[in-house]
Design a protein around this motif. Structure first.
Motif, mmCIF file in Angstrom:
data_model
loop_
_atom_site.group_PDB
_atom_site.id
_atom_site.type_symbol
_atom_site.label_atom_id
_atom_site.label_comp_id
_atom_site.label_asym_id
_atom_site.label_seq_id
_atom_site.Cartn_x
_atom_site.Cartn_y
_atom_site.Cartn_z
ATOM 1 N N TRP A 178 -16.210 -54.686 2.755
ATOM 2 C CA TRP A 178 -16.227 -53.394 1.650
ATOM 3 C C TRP A 178 -15.215 -53.689 1.189
ATOM 4 N N ASN A 179 -15.196 -54.003 -0.651
ATOM 5 C CA ASN A 179 -14.496 -53.950 -1.422
ATOM 6 C C ASN A 179 -13.441 -52.637 -1.541
ATOM 7 N N GLN A 180 -13.566 -51.789 -0.806
ATOM 8 C CA GLN A 180 -12.897 -50.507 -0.682
ATOM 9 C C GLN A 180 -11.950 -50.469 0.271
ATOM 10 N N GLU A 181 -11.189 -51.762 0.908
ATOM 11 C CA GLU A 181 -10.551 -51.732 1.531
ATOM 12 C C GLU A 181 -9.245 -51.074 1.426
ATOM 13 N N TYR A 182 -8.205 -50.569 2.386
ATOM 14 C CA TYR A 182 -7.591 -50.184 2.479
ATOM 15 C C TYR A 182 -5.944 -51.146 3.050
ATOM 16 N N VAL A 183 -5.093 -50.724 2.608
ATOM 17 C CA VAL A 183 -4.009 -52.237 2.937
ATOM 18 C C VAL A 183 -3.220 -51.207 3.914
ATOM 19 N N VAL A 184 -2.297 -51.200 4.670
ATOM 20 C CA VAL A 184 -2.038 -50.739 5.613
ATOM 21 C C VAL A 184 -0.769 -51.346 6.033
ATOM 22 N N ASN A 185 0.317 -51.627 6.614
ATOM 23 C CA ASN A 185 1.482 -51.505 7.146
ATOM 24 C C ASN A 185 2.019 -52.034 8.505
ATOM 25 N N SER A 186 0.414 -51.120 9.358
ATOM 26 C CA SER A 186 0.522 -51.606 10.974
ATOM 27 C C SER A 186 -0.100 -50.804 10.939
ATOM 28 N N PHE A 187 -1.275 -51.673 12.553
ATOM 29 C CA PHE A 187 -2.222 -51.022 12.931
ATOM 30 C C PHE A 187 -1.650 -49.622 13.713
ATOM 31 N N PRO A 188 -1.400 -49.177 13.836
ATOM 32 C CA PRO A 188 -0.581 -47.661 14.316
ATOM 33 C C PRO A 188 -0.972 -46.848 13.443
ATOM 34 N N GLU A 189 -0.814 -47.284 12.013
ATOM 35 C CA GLU A 189 -0.972 -46.650 11.034
ATOM 36 C C GLU A 189 -2.206 -45.805 10.518
ATOM 37 N N ILE A 190 -3.212 -46.668 10.634
ATOM 38 C CA ILE A 190 -4.680 -46.290 11.001
ATOM 39 C C ILE A 190 -4.844 -45.419 11.701
#
Length: 123
Positions: free
Chosen positions: A54-66
């Motif tokens: 999807w184009n609505q992905e969300y950028v995070v700094n690390s996997f634990p943030e997900i």
């Protein structure tokens, strides 16, 4: 898999329990159905190639943030339960105002639920 419990301010355990599975299944198109692998489709970890479709992905700094965002979504006070289908929808807001919409399925007769779907949209 892992089970996530929330301890309330009065030291009681919240009645909802989240079961974090890697996935609930893979369909004929090799797409993950439910679970944390499905959630990864909507996030991009900085420095890693994305698997987002999807184009609505969300950028995070690390996997634990997900995981943090999923857990906060699951235990959000903004949720609607459909007792006929055992599904419920939880809404929470990500750091920059995007809306995280989680769909969870609760097992029959026990308070354990797992991720069915996850979406990110503009707030």
């Amino acid at each position: 898999m892992a089970y996530v419990f929330k301890i309330e301010n009065d030291n009681t355990i919240n009645e909802r329990i989240l079961r974090l599975d890697l996935c609930r299944g893979i369909n004929r198109d090799n797409v993950f159905q439910g679970g944390i692998f499905h959630v990864f489709k909507h996030f991009t970890v900085e420095g890693y190639d994305t698997i987002s479709s999807w184009n609505q992905e969300y950028v995070v700094n690390s996997f634990p943030e997900i995981y943090k965002y999923v857990i906060l979504n699951f235990f959000s006070d903004d949720y609607k339960e459909d007792r006929k289908t055992n599904y419920y929808e939880a809404l929470s807001t990500l750091a920059d105002g995007h809306l995280l919409r989680g769909i969870y399925y609760q097992e029959d007769n026990i308070p354990v639920a797992f991720i069915t779907s996850m979406r990110i949209s503009q707030g």
